[in-house]
Design a protein around this motif. Structure first.
Motif: not given
Length: 142
Positions: A47-51, A57-67, A90-95
């Motif tokens: 559901d998300q790809v982040r570089l 530091v997040t430099r690129l993400s899909i979708p854009a403007e991620l938390n 492993d499994f974690y709960r997104d804040t």
């Protein structure tokens, strides 16, 4: 893990990441990265790809403007760059939305200097999309 292997130790991808991180305004590099990563953001498992760069530091993400990335993800990214190994967080709960997630973290190293970390590619999995329904369809109790 098969998806992660596509990016791990992949010279063309590493060169592209280095180009983008050194010159973020390089529209061609940015477009090519979106081409590579867009295929995975549309994939049912992610559901998300982040570089992230080597400083997490997040430099690129899909979708854009991620938390901001979850603190577990940031800690794991540092470890992934240290070990140089693909890691399944492993499994974690997104804040931010309190949903359960998993991450696949792929270290990206400079092709010209294999010891220099460029960053970490993160493929985030929402287990509610595929994993949980798959488990519920198992034919036998377990």
């Amino acid at each position: 893990m098969d998806d992660a292997a596509i990016f791990f130790n992949n010279p063309p991808f590493s060169i592209l990441v280095r180009r983008f991180l050194e010159k973020p305004e390089d529209a061609d590099a940015q477009h090519q990265l979106f081409d590579w990563l867009g295929k995975y953001s549309n994939h049912d498992d992610y559901d998300q790809v982040r570089l992230m760069d080597a400083q997490s530091v997040t430099r690129l993400s899909i979708p854009a403007e991620l938390n901001p990335a979850h603190s577990n993800t940031v800690r794991a990214a540092s470890e992934v760059l240290r070990t140089g190994q693909i890691t399944l967080l492993d499994f974690y709960r997104d804040t931010h939305d309190l949903r359960v997630r998993l991450d696949v973290l792929i270290p990206i190293f400079d092709e010209a200097d294999a010891n220099r970390p460029l960053g970490v590619l993160i493929l985030r999995i929402d287990p509610a999309i595929y994993l949980y329904p798959f488990i519920q369809r198992w034919s036998t109790p377990s």
